[in-house]
Design a protein around this motif. Structure first.
Motif, PDB file in Angstrom:
ATOM      1  N   THR A 113       0.751  -1.084  -0.082  1.00 49.48           N
ATOM      2  CA  THR A 113       0.059  -0.044   0.015  1.00 49.48           C
ATOM      3  C   THR A 113       0.794   1.219   0.176  1.00 49.48           C
ATOM      4  OG1 THR A 113      -1.732  -1.112   1.330  1.00 49.48           O
ATOM      5  CG2 THR A 113      -1.600   1.295   1.462  1.00 49.48           C
ATOM      6  N   LYS A 114       0.587   2.097  -0.920  1.00 47.14           N
ATOM      7  CA  LYS A 114       1.233   3.255  -0.940  1.00 47.14           C
ATOM      8  C   LYS A 114       0.419   4.581  -0.364  1.00 47.14           C
ATOM      9  CE  LYS A 114       3.397   2.079  -5.347  1.00 47.14           C
ATOM     10  NZ  LYS A 114       2.612   0.666  -5.557  1.00 47.14           N
ATOM     11  N   ILE A 115       1.150   5.407   0.422  1.00 47.55           N
ATOM     12  CA  ILE A 115       0.522   6.395   0.979  1.00 47.55           C
ATOM     13  C   ILE A 115       1.060   7.604   0.219  1.00 47.55           C
ATOM     14  CG2 ILE A 115      -0.275   7.763   3.136  1.00 47.55           C
ATOM     15  CD1 ILE A 115       0.060   5.198   4.722  1.00 47.55           C
ATOM     16  N   ARG A 116       0.067   8.664  -0.169  1.00 47.07           N
ATOM     17  CA  ARG A 116       0.704  10.027  -0.925  1.00 47.07           C
ATOM     18  C   ARG A 116      -0.472  10.981  -0.297  1.00 47.07           C
ATOM     19  NH1 ARG A 116       0.301   9.966  -7.132  1.00 47.07           N
ATOM     20  NH2 ARG A 116      -1.919   9.915  -6.536  1.00 47.07           N
ATOM     21  N   LEU A 130      -9.259  31.094  -5.660  1.00 49.15           N
ATOM     22  CA  LEU A 130      -8.114  30.204  -5.564  1.00 49.15           C
ATOM     23  C   LEU A 130      -8.806  29.070  -4.825  1.00 49.15           C
ATOM     24  CD1 LEU A 130      -4.968  29.216  -5.494  1.00 49.15           C
ATOM     25  CD2 LEU A 130      -5.054  30.331  -3.237  1.00 49.15           C
ATOM     26  N   THR A 131      -8.588  27.909  -5.186  1.00 44.35           N
ATOM     27  CA  THR A 131      -8.849  26.560  -4.532  1.00 44.35           C
ATOM     28  C   THR A 131      -7.802  25.813  -4.260  1.00 44.35           C
ATOM     29  OG1 THR A 131     -11.312  26.483  -5.419  1.00 44.35           O
ATOM     30  CG2 THR A 131     -10.487  24.641  -4.270  1.00 44.35           C
ATOM     31  N   VAL A 132      -7.635  25.419  -2.770  1.00 45.20           N
ATOM     32  CA  VAL A 132      -6.454  24.713  -2.270  1.00 45.20           C
ATOM     33  C   VAL A 132      -7.176  23.333  -1.825  1.00 45.20           C
ATOM     34  CG1 VAL A 132      -4.599  24.573  -0.612  1.00 45.20           C
ATOM     35  CG2 VAL A 132      -5.181  26.753  -1.553  1.00 45.20           C
ATOM     36  N   ARG A 133      -6.546  22.267  -2.213  1.00 43.40           N
ATOM     37  CA  ARG A 133      -6.746  20.915  -1.945  1.00 43.40           C
ATOM     38  C   ARG A 133      -5.721  20.270  -1.474  1.00 43.40           C
ATOM     39  NH1 ARG A 133     -11.533  20.312  -4.671  1.00 43.40           N
ATOM     40  NH2 ARG A 133     -11.815  21.533  -6.839  1.00 43.40           N
ATOM     41  N   TYR A 134      -5.933  19.699  -0.136  1.00 40.00           N
ATOM     42  CA  TYR A 134      -5.030  18.625   0.238  1.00 40.00           C
ATOM     43  C   TYR A 134      -5.669  17.323   0.132  1.00 40.00           C
ATOM     44  CZ  TYR A 134      -1.412  21.532   2.660  1.00 40.00           C
ATOM     45  OH  TYR A 134      -0.288  22.322   2.944  1.00 40.00           O
ATOM     46  N   ARG A 135      -4.879  16.471  -0.522  1.00 40.38           N
ATOM     47  CA  ARG A 135      -5.603  15.139  -0.658  1.00 40.38           C
ATOM     48  C   ARG A 135      -4.542  14.035  -0.232  1.00 40.38           C
ATOM     49  NH1 ARG A 135      -7.643  13.196  -6.702  1.00 40.38           N
ATOM     50  NH2 ARG A 135      -8.798  14.917  -5.979  1.00 40.38           N
ATOM     51  N   ILE A 136      -4.984  12.992   0.534  1.00 45.66           N
ATOM     52  CA  ILE A 136      -4.242  11.905   1.080  1.00 45.66           C
ATOM     53  C   ILE A 136      -4.820  10.872   0.627  1.00 45.66           C
ATOM     54  CG2 ILE A 136      -3.518  10.662   3.060  1.00 45.66           C
ATOM     55  CD1 ILE A 136      -3.980  13.242   4.827  1.00 45.66           C
ATOM     56  N   SER A 137      -3.973  10.182  -0.055  1.00 48.14           N
ATOM     57  CA  SER A 137      -4.468   8.903  -0.825  1.00 48.14           C
ATOM     58  C   SER A 137      -3.750   7.557  -0.617  1.00 48.14           C
ATOM     59  CB  SER A 137      -4.005   9.129  -2.654  1.00 48.14           C
ATOM     60  OG  SER A 137      -4.794  10.259  -3.073  1.00 48.14           O
TER      61      SER A 137
END
Length: 214
Positions: A5-8, A204-211
């Protein structure tokens, strides 16, 4: 071969709906690891009387002060209450926590406790109108992600330059009598490789995504 499993963690920026930057977020700071330690150390569902902290950790708040954040807290009877050690859903017009932006270029350090130069909420020169947060998620048999995003509208009458983004958490606990804890502390800060210009009346839209993916 066993699947791994990869966490990014990623930061994604859009101006007026057009993606202008996407890159890894590799700048979670020491406060984040301290919070994780405190949460993993909590015994869970342990009553200790009328009210009090069962588990905690020490962080540096946005004023640079050492604070004890409760990661498990209990209240019962006439002291009924609750809270969270890691709120990030700041409401409309609140730039004190959640997804925040700044104009500073100071390199990231693990000991950072605030953006280098926070751009505050407002409509005056150098300010941005902070909107509410949106949290989304997606799950499948091979991948999943959770994303927290926030939009910022430039109503200042001039261009605004964004050079850094970050996440500020809030530890907030209360019972029927009063607010028992309200602490805000930085958990992530990313300096962008290039400045992002936000023209007047643009957003401006800022997205923090943890996958996670196989």
């Amino acid at each position: 071969m066993r699947a791994r499993t990869k966490i990014r963690a990623e930061v994604i920026l859009e101006v007026d709906g057009r993606e202008v930057y996407r890159g890894p977020s590799s700048s979670f700071v020491t406060n984040f690891s301290k919070l994780l330690l405190g949460m993993l150390s909590a015994p869970g569902n342990t009553a200790i009387g009328s009210s009090g902290a069962i588990a905690s950790t020490t962080v540096t708040d946005t004023d640079g002060l050492s604070k004890t954040v409760w990661t498990e807290w209990y209240a019962s009877g006439t002291y009924r209450g609750g809270g969270t050690p890691m709120a990030m859903g700041a409401p409309d017009n609140d730039s004190s926590f959640g997804v925040v932006v700044g104009s500073g270029t100071t390199p990231v350090s693990p000991s950072d406790y605030n953006p280098s130069s926070l751009i505050p909420h407002g409509t005056s020169t150098g300010q941005l109108d902070y909107e509410p947060h949106t949290v989304t998620s997606s799950y499948s048999s091979t991948s999943s992600y959770v994303e927290i995003s926030r939009s910022f509208v430039n109503r200042s009458g001039a261009d605004v330059i964004v050079r850094e983004v970050g996440l500020i958490s809030r530890s907030y606990w209360k019972d029927l009598s009063a607010v028992r804890q309200d602490i805000k502390y930085l958990i992530a800060r990313d300096v962008l490789p290039n400045p992002i210009l936000i023209p007047n009346l643009s957003s401006l839209t800022v997205r923090y995504r943890i996958s996670l993916s196989l």
